[in-house]
Design a protein around this motif. Structure first.
Motif, PDB file in Angstrom:
ATOM      1  N   VAL A 231      48.089  47.863  34.396  1.00 41.25           N
ATOM      2  CA  VAL A 231      47.043  48.742  34.422  1.00 41.25           C
ATOM      3  C   VAL A 231      47.561  50.308  34.921  1.00 41.25           C
ATOM      4  O   VAL A 231      48.175  50.393  35.597  1.00 41.25           O
TER       5      VAL A 231
ATOM      6  N   HIS B 288      46.166  54.081  35.966  1.00 43.23           N
ATOM      7  CA  HIS B 288      44.721  54.844  36.588  1.00 43.23           C
ATOM      8  C   HIS B 288      45.322  56.494  36.320  1.00 43.23           C
ATOM      9  O   HIS B 288      46.264  56.698  36.774  1.00 43.23           O
TER      10      HIS B 288
ATOM     11  N   GLU C  75      38.309  52.577  30.935  1.00 44.66           N
ATOM     12  CA  GLU C  75      36.939  52.383  31.729  1.00 44.66           C
ATOM     13  C   GLU C  75      36.996  53.817  32.290  1.00 44.66           C
ATOM     14  O   GLU C  75      37.678  53.995  33.373  1.00 44.66           O
TER      15      GLU C  75
ATOM     16  N   PHE D 185      40.482  53.986  34.139  1.00 48.52           N
ATOM     17  CA  PHE D 185      41.455  52.989  33.899  1.00 48.52           C
ATOM     18  C   PHE D 185      41.835  52.652  32.759  1.00 48.52           C
ATOM     19  O   PHE D 185      41.051  52.611  31.775  1.00 48.52           O
TER      20      PHE D 185
ATOM     21  N   ASP E 120      43.586  49.388  30.641  1.00 49.95           N
ATOM     22  CA  ASP E 120      44.200  48.309  30.618  1.00 49.95           C
ATOM     23  C   ASP E 120      45.432  48.107  29.294  1.00 49.95           C
ATOM     24  O   ASP E 120      44.899  48.464  28.168  1.00 49.95           O
TER      25      ASP E 120
ATOM     26  N   ASN F 138      47.415  46.027  39.029  1.00 52.38           N
ATOM     27  CA  ASN F 138      46.043  45.845  39.078  1.00 52.38           C
ATOM     28  C   ASN F 138      45.245  47.240  39.368  1.00 52.38           C
ATOM     29  O   ASN F 138      45.888  48.381  39.524  1.00 52.38           O
ATOM     30  N   LYS F 139      43.917  47.173  39.261  1.00 57.94           N
ATOM     31  CA  LYS F 139      43.322  48.329  39.321  1.00 57.94           C
ATOM     32  C   LYS F 139      43.224  49.347  40.702  1.00 57.94           C
ATOM     33  O   LYS F 139      43.514  50.536  40.658  1.00 57.94           O
TER      34      LYS F 139
ATOM     35  N   LYS G   4      45.045  53.055  41.073  1.00 55.19           N
ATOM     36  CA  LYS G   4      44.298  53.981  41.651  1.00 55.19           C
ATOM     37  C   LYS G   4      44.737  54.805  42.721  1.00 55.19           C
ATOM     38  O   LYS G   4      44.957  55.817  43.070  1.00 55.19           O
TER      39      LYS G   4
ATOM     40  N   GLU H 123      38.556  43.376  36.454  1.00 57.34           N
ATOM     41  CA  GLU H 123      39.299  43.774  34.976  1.00 57.34           C
ATOM     42  C   GLU H 123      38.849  45.306  34.748  1.00 57.34           C
ATOM     43  O   GLU H 123      37.964  45.760  35.133  1.00 57.34           O
ATOM     44  N   VAL H 124      39.377  45.742  33.651  1.00 57.15           N
ATOM     45  CA  VAL H 124      39.057  47.137  33.112  1.00 57.15           C
ATOM     46  C   VAL H 124      37.960  46.858  32.030  1.00 57.15           C
ATOM     47  O   VAL H 124      38.080  46.080  31.281  1.00 57.15           O
TER      48      VAL H 124
END
Ligand SMILES: [Mg+2]
Length: 433
Positions: A26, A28, A119, A127, A129, A167-168, A172, A256-257
């Motif tokens: 992921v 960001h 996203e 975000f 993926d 991961n998200k 971030k 998830e994205v």
């Protein structure tokens, strides 16, 4: 594109191996001081000044502050009166939403060059993926470098900060660690070391209120949360919130994205065994493609606003054209007519067509009311839907030969304006079959 790789050459094979870690799934990406940066881009005389975007009136709040203004303690959401007090020499500009939206679309488009799974979280951050793009672009870090370069290039000089992580939540968190113009990669084997010393408010979703509550309990850093134990957190926040907090404090995030529906697309394309020319062959493809795409759109419960056409010439030159219509549509006739119109705008310079693709995007749920239809006969959409339903039914029922719209059996008049009425009329003929 190779520039970034030259700038940061792989030190040794081990490092190169690390730079391809498949756990980096992921990204960001967050534009730096977005509104302020756009103002500087459009008016370079503002460069280096403590620039504040917002209204300096008594009821105003700061929308964005340049990094120079941030040194004075000016930040987003600060009341303008306080910003004026902290930074009397601040230069104020009113927000220009339209312009920011324009650049935002450019930036999101750059993100989508690298993966369709984007996203957006707001106008200036998203975000991505990238799991499916890792091989294609040579790994997550290579993607991050390329995104930064493409954003800079495409916007004419804006910078973006990027977090690369498993991961998200971690992505971030990472994008914020080295702003502006930063690239932070979270080592999947060093997550706890990264998180532990950080203040609890760095956890995505922990706002000022929760921060106060945590601090009151003596929990200041993420490490304190872990040491407090899950049961302690559950007694205070209940099972669900505590488990969420607990997982994040350990760097775990299974969210998830999600690509928003409006940016989803449905399309079909075909590579011809022998290159075709514009004319009856391309028409035939567009007719069938329009039926196919619209049927899929109906099955998924969408209408679309935008028609997309993709053409690959014999020389492999790929051209795309799109058109956004005022009203979301669901019928194949509109798609076919618009696709045909778009093809007339493609200059093939006497080349043949190797591949043709037709698709839709800008999807909205079919149940969503359509604006601006007040003065069109309200019966029309209903009749159209009936015909459409019959066509789908005939296609799923093997006992009857598949129906086709009358309007699709022969090319419509060149001009597609007002084609809606014509399509309905022909559909009526079809209904009597
Ligand atoms: Mg930002």
């Amino acid at each position: 594109m190779t520039q970034s790789q030259n700038r940061q050459p792989d030190q040794n094979p081990q490092e190169a191996e690390n730079r391809q870690d498949p756990r980096w799934k992921v990204i960001h990406a967050d534009m730096d001081a977005f509104f302020a940066s756009v103002e500087v881009l459009d008016d370079p005389s503002l460069k280096g000044l403590p620039l504040i975007i917002g209204h300096p009136g008594p009821r105003g709040v700061v929308s964005t502050a340049s990094y120079e203004a941030r040194k004075f303690g000016v930040h987003s959401a600060l009341p303008s009166t306080e910003a004026l007090r902290r930074c009397p020499e601040g230069v104020w500009r009113s927000p220009r939403g339209g312009r920011y939206g324009e650049i935002s679309r450019q930036v999101m488009q750059v993100f989508r060059e690298f993966t369709p799974l984007v996203e957006p979280l707001s106008v200036d951050e998203a975000f991505l993926d990238i799991e499916g793009s890792l091989k294609l672009y040579g790994g997550a870090i290579a993607i991050a470098h390329q995104i930064r370069e493409r954003v800079f290039e495409q916007t004419g000089g804006l910078t973006v900060s990027i977090g690369v992580a498993p991961n998200k939540f971690l992505a971030k968190l990472a994008s914020d660690l080295d702003k502006p113009d930063g690239l932070t990669v979270v080592d999947p084997d060093g997550i706890q070391e990264l998180l532990d010393p950080l203040p609890v408010q760095k956890i995505w979703g922990v706002g000022p209120k929760t921060t106060r509550q945590l601090n009151d309990l003596g929990l200041h850093r993420i490490e304190d949360l872990r040491n407090a134990g899950l049961e302690f957190l559950m007694r205070r926040w209940g099972e669900r919130s505590a488990q969420h907090l607990w997982a994040l404090a350990h760097g775990r995030d299974s969210r998830e994205v999600h690509e928003p529906e409006s940016s989803k697309s449905i399309s079909t394309e075909n590579t011809f065994t022998v290159d075709i020319m514009k004319g009856s062959d391309s028409d035939k493809f567009l007719r069938n493609a329009a039926e196919e795409v619209c049927q899929s759109m109906r099955q998924q419960g969408f209408r679309a606003r935008t028609v997309r056409l993709k053409v690959r010439a014999s020389s492999f030159r790929t051209l795309t054209r799109s058109k956004t219509l005022d009203t979301p549509f669901i019928d194949a006739a509109t798609l076919y007519n618009t696709g045909r119109e778009l093809l007339t705008h493609v200059d093939l310079e006497a080349e043949g067509i190797r591949l043709l693709g037709l698709g839709v995007s800008g999807l909205v749920h079919a149940s969503q009311p359509i604006q601006g239809q007040m003065f069109i006969s309200e019966l029309e959409p209903a009749r159209d839907a009936t015909v459409t339903g019959l066509i789908d039914q005939s296609r799923s029922d093997s006992r009857v030969p598949p129906l086709k719209r009358g309007s699709l059996l022969s090319p419509p008049p060149e001009k597609s304006g007002g084609g809606k009425g014509a399509a309905i009329e022909k559909s009526d003929q079809e209904e009597t079959l």
